[in-house]
Design a protein around this motif. Sequence first.
Motif, PDB file in Angstrom:
ATOM      1  N   GLU A 144       0.841  -1.193   0.000  1.00 48.21           N
ATOM      2  CA  GLU A 144       0.000   0.000   0.000  1.00 48.21           C
ATOM      3  C   GLU A 144       0.881   1.250   0.000  1.00 48.21           C
ATOM      4  OE1 GLU A 144      -3.877  -0.994   2.496  1.00 48.21           O
ATOM      5  OE2 GLU A 144      -2.073  -1.509   3.624  1.00 48.21           O
ATOM      6  N   ALA A 145       0.250   2.386  -0.235  1.00 49.12           N
ATOM      7  CA  ALA A 145       0.966   3.662  -0.286  1.00 49.12           C
ATOM      8  C   ALA A 145       1.602   3.995   1.063  1.00 49.12           C
ATOM      9  CB  ALA A 145       0.007   4.774  -0.689  1.00 49.12           C
ATOM     10  N   ALA A 146       2.654   4.795   1.015  1.00 44.23           N
ATOM     11  CA  ALA A 146       3.354   5.255   2.219  1.00 44.23           C
ATOM     12  C   ALA A 146       3.724   6.721   2.022  1.00 44.23           C
ATOM     13  CB  ALA A 146       4.607   4.412   2.448  1.00 44.23           C
ATOM     14  N   TRP A 147       3.927   7.424   3.135  1.00 40.37           N
ATOM     15  CA  TRP A 147       4.420   8.801   3.025  1.00 40.37           C
ATOM     16  C   TRP A 147       5.812   8.798   2.404  1.00 40.37           C
ATOM     17  CZ3 TRP A 147       0.851  12.219   3.186  1.00 40.37           C
ATOM     18  CH2 TRP A 147      -0.212  12.135   4.080  1.00 40.37           C
ATOM     19  N   PHE A 148       6.651   7.879   2.866  1.00 42.36           N
ATOM     20  CA  PHE A 148       7.986   7.695   2.295  1.00 42.36           C
ATOM     21  C   PHE A 148       8.221   6.207   2.092  1.00 42.36           C
ATOM     22  CE2 PHE A 148       8.983  11.418   5.180  1.00 42.36           C
ATOM     23  CZ  PHE A 148       9.136  12.363   4.170  1.00 42.36           C
ATOM     24  N   ASP A 149       8.864   5.872   1.013  1.00 37.16           N
ATOM     25  CA  ASP A 149       9.385   4.526   0.785  1.00 37.16           C
ATOM     26  C   ASP A 149      10.569   4.728  -0.149  1.00 37.16           C
ATOM     27  OD1 ASP A 149       9.936   1.883   0.586  1.00 37.16           O
ATOM     28  OD2 ASP A 149       7.984   1.284  -0.204  1.00 37.16           O
ATOM     29  N   GLU A 150      11.715   5.030   0.446  1.00 30.56           N
ATOM     30  CA  GLU A 150      12.843   5.527  -0.328  1.00 30.56           C
ATOM     31  C   GLU A 150      14.123   4.754  -0.031  1.00 30.56           C
ATOM     32  OE1 GLU A 150      11.410  10.138  -0.625  1.00 30.56           O
ATOM     33  OE2 GLU A 150      12.723   9.624   1.036  1.00 30.56           O
ATOM     34  N   GLY A 151      15.019   4.844  -0.969  1.00 31.21           N
ATOM     35  CA  GLY A 151      16.362   4.327  -0.820  1.00 31.21           C
ATOM     36  C   GLY A 151      17.346   5.478  -0.844  1.00 31.21           C
ATOM     37  N   ILE A 152      18.619   5.152  -0.858  1.00 30.28           N
ATOM     38  CA  ILE A 152      19.657   6.185  -0.768  1.00 30.28           C
ATOM     39  C   ILE A 152      19.601   7.153  -1.948  1.00 30.28           C
ATOM     40  CG2 ILE A 152      21.494   4.833  -1.888  1.00 30.28           C
ATOM     41  CD1 ILE A 152      21.922   7.173   1.165  1.00 30.28           C
ATOM     42  N   GLN A 153      19.308   6.666  -3.142  1.00 30.43           N
ATOM     43  CA  GLN A 153      19.304   7.544  -4.309  1.00 30.43           C
ATOM     44  C   GLN A 153      18.227   8.619  -4.207  1.00 30.43           C
ATOM     45  OE1 GLN A 153      21.900   7.329  -6.242  1.00 30.43           O
ATOM     46  NE2 GLN A 153      21.219   9.199  -7.218  1.00 30.43           N
ATOM     47  N   THR A 154      17.031   8.233  -3.788  1.00 28.59           N
ATOM     48  CA  THR A 154      15.947   9.209  -3.638  1.00 28.59           C
ATOM     49  C   THR A 154      16.259  10.203  -2.529  1.00 28.59           C
ATOM     50  OG1 THR A 154      14.402   7.508  -4.344  1.00 28.59           O
ATOM     51  CG2 THR A 154      13.453   9.472  -3.352  1.00 28.59           C
ATOM     52  N   LEU A 155      16.835   9.728  -1.440  1.00 27.73           N
ATOM     53  CA  LEU A 155      17.206  10.636  -0.343  1.00 27.73           C
ATOM     54  C   LEU A 155      18.269  11.621  -0.808  1.00 27.73           C
ATOM     55  CD1 LEU A 155      17.173   8.029   2.538  1.00 27.73           C
ATOM     56  CD2 LEU A 155      15.583   9.943   2.247  1.00 27.73           C
ATOM     57  N   ARG A 156      19.232  11.165  -1.596  1.00 31.97           N
ATOM     58  CA  ARG A 156      20.243  12.075  -2.151  1.00 31.97           C
ATOM     59  C   ARG A 156      19.603  13.120  -3.055  1.00 31.97           C
ATOM     60  NH1 ARG A 156      24.337   7.212  -3.270  1.00 31.97           N
ATOM     61  NH2 ARG A 156      25.535   7.345  -1.331  1.00 31.97           N
ATOM     62  N   GLN A 157      18.648  12.707  -3.849  1.00 29.45           N
ATOM     63  CA  GLN A 157      17.957  13.646  -4.738  1.00 29.45           C
ATOM     64  C   GLN A 157      17.174  14.684  -3.945  1.00 29.45           C
ATOM     65  OE1 GLN A 157      15.749  10.868  -7.139  1.00 29.45           O
ATOM     66  NE2 GLN A 157      17.387  10.690  -8.668  1.00 29.45           N
ATOM     67  N   ARG A 158      16.535  14.256  -2.867  1.00 26.93           N
ATOM     68  CA  ARG A 158      15.798  15.213  -2.026  1.00 26.93           C
ATOM     69  C   ARG A 158      16.745  16.238  -1.412  1.00 26.93           C
ATOM     70  NH1 ARG A 158      12.384  12.156   2.217  1.00 26.93           N
ATOM     71  NH2 ARG A 158      11.935  14.281   2.846  1.00 26.93           N
ATOM     72  N   VAL A 159      17.890  15.754  -0.923  1.00 28.66           N
ATOM     73  CA  VAL A 159      18.881  16.673  -0.342  1.00 28.66           C
ATOM     74  C   VAL A 159      19.408  17.620  -1.416  1.00 28.66           C
ATOM     75  CG1 VAL A 159      21.224  16.787   0.614  1.00 28.66           C
ATOM     76  CG2 VAL A 159      19.536  15.216   1.604  1.00 28.66           C
ATOM     77  N   GLU A 160      19.710  17.089  -2.580  1.00 31.26           N
ATOM     78  CA  GLU A 160      20.215  17.924  -3.675  1.00 31.26           C
ATOM     79  C   GLU A 160      19.200  19.016  -4.031  1.00 31.26           C
ATOM     80  OE1 GLU A 160      21.209  17.239  -8.350  1.00 31.26           O
ATOM     81  OE2 GLU A 160      21.915  15.698  -6.938  1.00 31.26           O
TER      82      GLU A 160
END
Length: 180
Positions: A69-85
């Motif tokens: 099911e959907a989640a607020w976040f379901d991320e790995g390192i690449q997505t977290l790096r993109q968010r920080v960038e």
Amino acid sequence: MTDTHLNTDHAFLLREIEQFFYREADLLDERRFDEWLTLLHEDIRYWMPIARNVRRDNRERERTREGVEAAWFDEGIQTLRQRVEQINTGMHWAEEPASRTSHLLTNVRILETSGAGLEEEVRTRSRFIVYQNRLDTEVAWFVGKRNDTLRRTDSGWKVLRREILLDQTVLLGKALTVFF
């Protein structure tokens, strides 16, 4: 080994884990997101299910199911790096001007340890409050629990898995831009 020795080892490990989490909170509150990323394992799973109101006899449905099911976040390192960038560009609409945050972490417990040396993993549970203020009047509070799995590496502890369990079903903030 005596029970006293085991308790001393456990107390030392707990203190080490607490200090790791407190350093992490400081990095987030000081907006040192690139440094924060170095605390995350390359294989991290950063997951925050959505809470919903359910009857007492249906508690297993209180949170959305992982991978189903959907989640607020379901991320790995690449997505977290993109968010920080994106935040670091200064062009992120919900973080310009930048939010001020305070991460408070408490009730840190070690649930399980396994392995040794660079294969050591520790599962923890803790409670958190994250305060976010932006502009003059935008305020958001996030309260909940965290289940973390840390893995020891040659450069120190790294977060391998983070499950964030908010104690609210409706997010009252305008955007979900903070890290937990």
